[in-house]
Design an enzyme around this catalytic site. Structure first.
Site, PDB file in Angstrom:
ATOM      1  N   ASN A 169       0.810  -1.320   0.024  1.00 15.59           N
ATOM      2  CA  ASN A 169       0.054  -0.019  -0.063  1.00 15.59           C
ATOM      3  C   ASN A 169       1.118   1.290   0.111  1.00 15.59           C
ATOM      4  O   ASN A 169       1.406   1.685   1.000  1.00 15.59           O
ATOM      5  CB  ASN A 169      -0.905  -0.078   1.201  1.00 15.59           C
ATOM      6  CG  ASN A 169      -1.934   1.025   1.219  1.00 15.59           C
ATOM      7  OD1 ASN A 169      -1.893   2.069   0.441  1.00 15.59           O
ATOM      8  ND2 ASN A 169      -2.997   0.548   2.006  1.00 15.59           N
ATOM      9  N   LYS A 204       3.465   0.619   3.014  1.00 15.37           N
ATOM     10  CA  LYS A 204       3.049  -0.231   4.121  1.00 15.37           C
ATOM     11  C   LYS A 204       3.151  -1.515   3.153  1.00 15.37           C
ATOM     12  O   LYS A 204       2.702  -1.485   2.114  1.00 15.37           O
ATOM     13  CB  LYS A 204       1.833   0.169   4.638  1.00 15.37           C
ATOM     14  CG  LYS A 204       2.016   1.428   5.626  1.00 15.37           C
ATOM     15  CD  LYS A 204       0.584   1.631   6.192  1.00 15.37           C
ATOM     16  CE  LYS A 204       0.259   3.099   6.033  1.00 15.37           C
ATOM     17  NZ  LYS A 204      -0.948   3.256   6.506  1.00 15.37           N
ATOM     18  N   HIS A 234     -11.011   6.476  -2.107  1.00 21.41           N
ATOM     19  CA  HIS A 234     -11.354   5.408  -0.997  1.00 21.41           C
ATOM     20  C   HIS A 234     -12.295   4.200  -1.353  1.00 21.41           C
ATOM     21  O   HIS A 234     -12.740   3.732  -0.402  1.00 21.41           O
ATOM     22  CB  HIS A 234     -11.718   6.282   0.107  1.00 21.41           C
ATOM     23  CG  HIS A 234     -11.027   7.373   0.964  1.00 21.41           C
ATOM     24  ND1 HIS A 234     -11.582   8.778   1.350  1.00 21.41           N
ATOM     25  CD2 HIS A 234      -9.677   7.328   1.119  1.00 21.41           C
ATOM     26  CE1 HIS A 234     -10.720   9.266   1.777  1.00 21.41           C
ATOM     27  NE2 HIS A 234      -9.501   8.679   1.603  1.00 21.41           N
ATOM     28  N   HIS A 273     -16.145   7.543   5.431  1.00 18.49           N
ATOM     29  CA  HIS A 273     -14.512   7.514   5.571  1.00 18.49           C
ATOM     30  C   HIS A 273     -13.861   8.712   5.951  1.00 18.49           C
ATOM     31  O   HIS A 273     -13.562   9.771   5.195  1.00 18.49           O
ATOM     32  CB  HIS A 273     -13.876   6.894   4.308  1.00 18.49           C
ATOM     33  CG  HIS A 273     -12.434   6.570   4.526  1.00 18.49           C
ATOM     34  ND1 HIS A 273     -12.005   5.414   4.308  1.00 18.49           N
ATOM     35  CD2 HIS A 273     -11.316   7.509   4.403  1.00 18.49           C
ATOM     36  CE1 HIS A 273     -10.582   5.619   4.551  1.00 18.49           C
ATOM     37  NE2 HIS A 273     -10.341   6.717   4.575  1.00 18.49           N
ATOM     38  N   ARG A 280      -6.749  19.453   3.417  1.00 15.24           N
ATOM     39  CA  ARG A 280      -7.500  19.692   2.189  1.00 15.24           C
ATOM     40  C   ARG A 280      -8.963  20.512   2.403  1.00 15.24           C
ATOM     41  O   ARG A 280      -9.494  20.295   3.323  1.00 15.24           O
ATOM     42  CB  ARG A 280      -7.736  18.452   1.329  1.00 15.24           C
ATOM     43  CG  ARG A 280      -6.447  17.814   0.784  1.00 15.24           C
ATOM     44  CD  ARG A 280      -6.787  16.681   0.040  1.00 15.24           C
ATOM     45  NE  ARG A 280      -6.288  15.473   0.699  1.00 15.24           N
ATOM     46  CZ  ARG A 280      -6.634  14.388   0.446  1.00 15.24           C
ATOM     47  NH1 ARG A 280      -7.695  13.929  -0.376  1.00 15.24           N
ATOM     48  NH2 ARG A 280      -5.870  13.432   1.095  1.00 15.24           N
ATOM     49  N   GLY A 324     -13.589   8.687  11.974  1.00 13.27           N
ATOM     50  CA  GLY A 324     -14.759   8.014  12.001  1.00 13.27           C
ATOM     51  C   GLY A 324     -14.931   6.890  13.143  1.00 13.27           C
ATOM     52  O   GLY A 324     -15.662   6.773  13.886  1.00 13.27           O
TER      53      GLY A 324
HETATM   54  P1  ADP Z   1      -5.158   8.291   6.526  1.00 17.54           P
HETATM   55  O1  ADP Z   1      -6.451   8.891   5.851  1.00 17.54           O
HETATM   56  O2  ADP Z   1      -4.154   8.718   6.347  1.00 17.54           O
HETATM   57  O3  ADP Z   1      -5.279   6.674   6.275  1.00 17.54           O
HETATM   58  P2  ADP Z   1      -6.339   7.718   9.151  1.00 17.54           P
HETATM   59  O4  ADP Z   1      -7.696   7.019   8.782  1.00 17.54           O
HETATM   60  O5  ADP Z   1      -5.609   6.899  10.115  1.00 17.54           O
HETATM   61  O6  ADP Z   1      -5.361   8.345   8.086  1.00 17.54           O
HETATM   62  O7  ADP Z   1      -6.894   8.991  10.005  1.00 17.54           O
HETATM   63  C1  ADP Z   1      -6.010   9.722  10.792  1.00 17.54           C
HETATM   64  C2  ADP Z   1      -6.653  10.879  11.402  1.00 17.54           C
HETATM   65  O8  ADP Z   1      -7.340  10.286  12.219  1.00 17.54           O
HETATM   66  C3  ADP Z   1      -5.840  11.620  12.330  1.00 17.54           C
HETATM   67  O9  ADP Z   1      -4.985  12.800  11.308  1.00 17.54           O
HETATM   68  C4  ADP Z   1      -6.555  12.151  13.352  1.00 17.54           C
HETATM   69  O10 ADP Z   1      -7.133  13.478  13.059  1.00 17.54           O
HETATM   70  C5  ADP Z   1      -7.606  11.162  13.317  1.00 17.54           C
HETATM   71  N1  ADP Z   1      -7.803  10.374  14.529  1.00 17.54           N
HETATM   72  C6  ADP Z   1      -7.108   9.381  14.903  1.00 17.54           C
HETATM   73  N2  ADP Z   1      -7.485   8.994  16.444  1.00 17.54           N
HETATM   74  C7  ADP Z   1      -8.273  10.015  16.664  1.00 17.54           C
HETATM   75  C8  ADP Z   1      -8.933  10.277  18.052  1.00 17.54           C
HETATM   76  N3  ADP Z   1      -8.848   9.501  18.830  1.00 17.54           N
HETATM   77  N4  ADP Z   1      -9.860  11.048  17.992  1.00 17.54           N
HETATM   78  C9  ADP Z   1     -10.202  11.891  16.895  1.00 17.54           C
HETATM   79  N5  ADP Z   1      -9.650  11.826  15.720  1.00 17.54           N
HETATM   80  C10 ADP Z   1      -8.526  10.872  15.735  1.00 17.54           C
END
Ligand code: ADP
Length: 405
Positions: free
Chosen positions: A7, A14, A187, A215, A248, A340
């Site tokens: 990925n 990853k 996504h 998402h 963004r 989410g």
């Molecule tokens: P990506 O879109 O890069 O795959 P993720 O799905 O891992 O990223 O989402 C990352 C984001 O999730 C972080 O920038 C953060 O804003 C949010 N996040 C992670 N844990 C928490 C939490 N406990 N509460 C609120 N937001 C969170």
């Protein structure tokens, strides 16, 4: 069957190795035998490599200099050597699946990678400049390291290829349609996985469900899913459209762009950088693109952070409303990805806005870090699910299915 998944992100690669029985796919995601990550985000030219296995072995190493391919080779070498060894030789890997962000209009499902597929991925790089070239480097590196192994491309756009023209085509001049300027959506691997998992959790046939999958990660998008097919989504020609995101902007009046170019001395590069990197939660709050930091700042009385939160929620709700209209009703609202899955406050705010649909969140369940659970009250007319997205597992599943065809 052993399936290696890659990925590729803009600054990381990853990877994980799954072992799946030849007879049937498990109903739930198994733990990978091995997981590796190369991160190029730290110092320029330095690769941080982290590897762990299902049995708890871990290796961490920084490598300076050398090529990204050498870093990847080092990471893959840990599959067969040292504390994290899980197989005797790389030739035991049967298939390699890659997440490819953009498959354009031609790739509507996963495919075995051939010279033509590689060329198509390269040709689509101008539509996904951060991601398609990275996936292509991964594919080439695997060719060099593993030789003749079958490689599969799983496209993030493919799930959205069923979106009808009325939702996919922008109301610009018709030449845009001929030039391929249309909504592709992104996504898709996550939205598709969550829709299948939602049906499983609800014990219903996916073909009977109307779902909205949210998402919400660094990038954010919603998808309206009817009968298991994507019929609308908030991201568009690029991943910049739709919801407010970490850094963004999401959708803004296109007239703002004309204004900035005409009167404010913006170059195309500056526009690109501002809209992708300096907007969204980061731009408005001035604190961070990370929702956790924004939430902390709100607790300390930061009014810009509060404004960022309010805009995020407003746009999330108005876009859920748009997806609702496309679906004509709703059986389940699904939350996934970093925000989410982990922010009960965002879920609660979104759900409360749709109370008029008799959608009711169980406030206690919502707070208890739900994973793959229904958090609606028993009398809610719409189910509310929190699903841990498993994109790598979804890629492995698609490889397995392609092999079995
Ligand atoms: P990506 O879109 O890069 O795959 P993720 O799905 O891992 O990223 O989402 C990352 C984001 O999730 C972080 O920038 C953060 O804003 C949010 N996040 C992670 N844990 C928490 C939490 N406990 N509460 C609120 N937001 C969170």
């Amino acid at each position: 069957m052993k399936i290696l998944v890659l990925n590729a992100g803009s600054s990381s690669q990853k990877s994980c190795l799954y072992e799946i029985a030849d007879e049937a796919l498990p109903t739930q995601a198994p733990q990978p035998l091995w997981e590796g990550k190369v991160n190029w985000t730290q110092d320029h030219g330095v690769a941080e490599i982290e590897v762990k296995t299902a049995t708890g072995a871990e290796v961490e190493k920084s490598i300076s200099g050398e090529s990204p391919e050498a870093h990847l080779a080092y990471m893959l070498n840990t599959l067969t050597n040292g504390a994290t060894k899980v197989i005797n030789q790389l030739s035991e890997i049967d298939l390699v699946g890659h997440r490819v962000v953009h498959g354009g209009q031609d790739y509507r499902e996963s495919v075995v990678i051939t010279e033509d597929v590689k060329k198509a991925i390269a040709d689509l790089s101008n539509l996904a400049p951060e991601h398609n070239p990275a996936a292509l480097s991964g594919i080439k590196a695997i060719e060099n390291i593993l030789g003749e192994v079958t490689q599969v491309a799983v496209f993030d756009t493919a799930f959205h290829s069923t979106i009808p023209d009325a939702a996919a085509i922008y109301p610009g001049p018709y030449e845009w349609v001929e030039q391929g300027i249309r909504r592709y959506g992104f996504h898709g691997i996550s939205h598709q996985y969550c829709s299948a998992r939602a049906a499983q959790i609800l014990g219903k046939d996916l073909a009977s469900l109307r779902l909205i999958t949210c998402h919400l990660g660094n990038g954010c998008s919603l998808t309206a899913i009817k009968n298991g097919r994507s019929i609308d989504t908030t991201m568009g020609f690029t991943p910049l459209e739709g919801l407010m995101m970490g850094s963004r902007s999401g959708s803004i009046d296109p007239g703002i762009l004309i204004h900035l170019l005409r009167y404010c001395n913006y170059s195309v590069e500056k526009l690109d950088s501002v809209l992708n990197k300096a907007s969204g939660l980061r731009g408005i709050s001035g604190v961070s693109s990370d929702m956790r930091e924004v939430t902390k700042a709100i607790a300390q009385g930061n009014t810009r952070a509060k404004l960022a939160w309010d805009i995020y929620v407003h746009r999330l709700c108005s876009n859920i409303g748009a997806m609702l209209a496309s679906l004509g009703g709703l059986d389940a609202l699904v939350f996934t990805a970093g925000v989410g899955e982990n922010s009960p406050e965002i879920r609660q705010a979104a759900c409360e806005a749709f109370g008029f649909l008799r959608l009711k969140v169980d406030l206690k369940k919502n707070q208890q870090q739900p994973v793959d659970e229904d958090i609606a009250t028993p009398d809610s007319e719409v189910r509310i699910l929190v699903i841990h997205t498993q994109e790598d597992w979804a890629i492995a599943q698609q490889c397995w299915q392609l092999e079995k065809k």
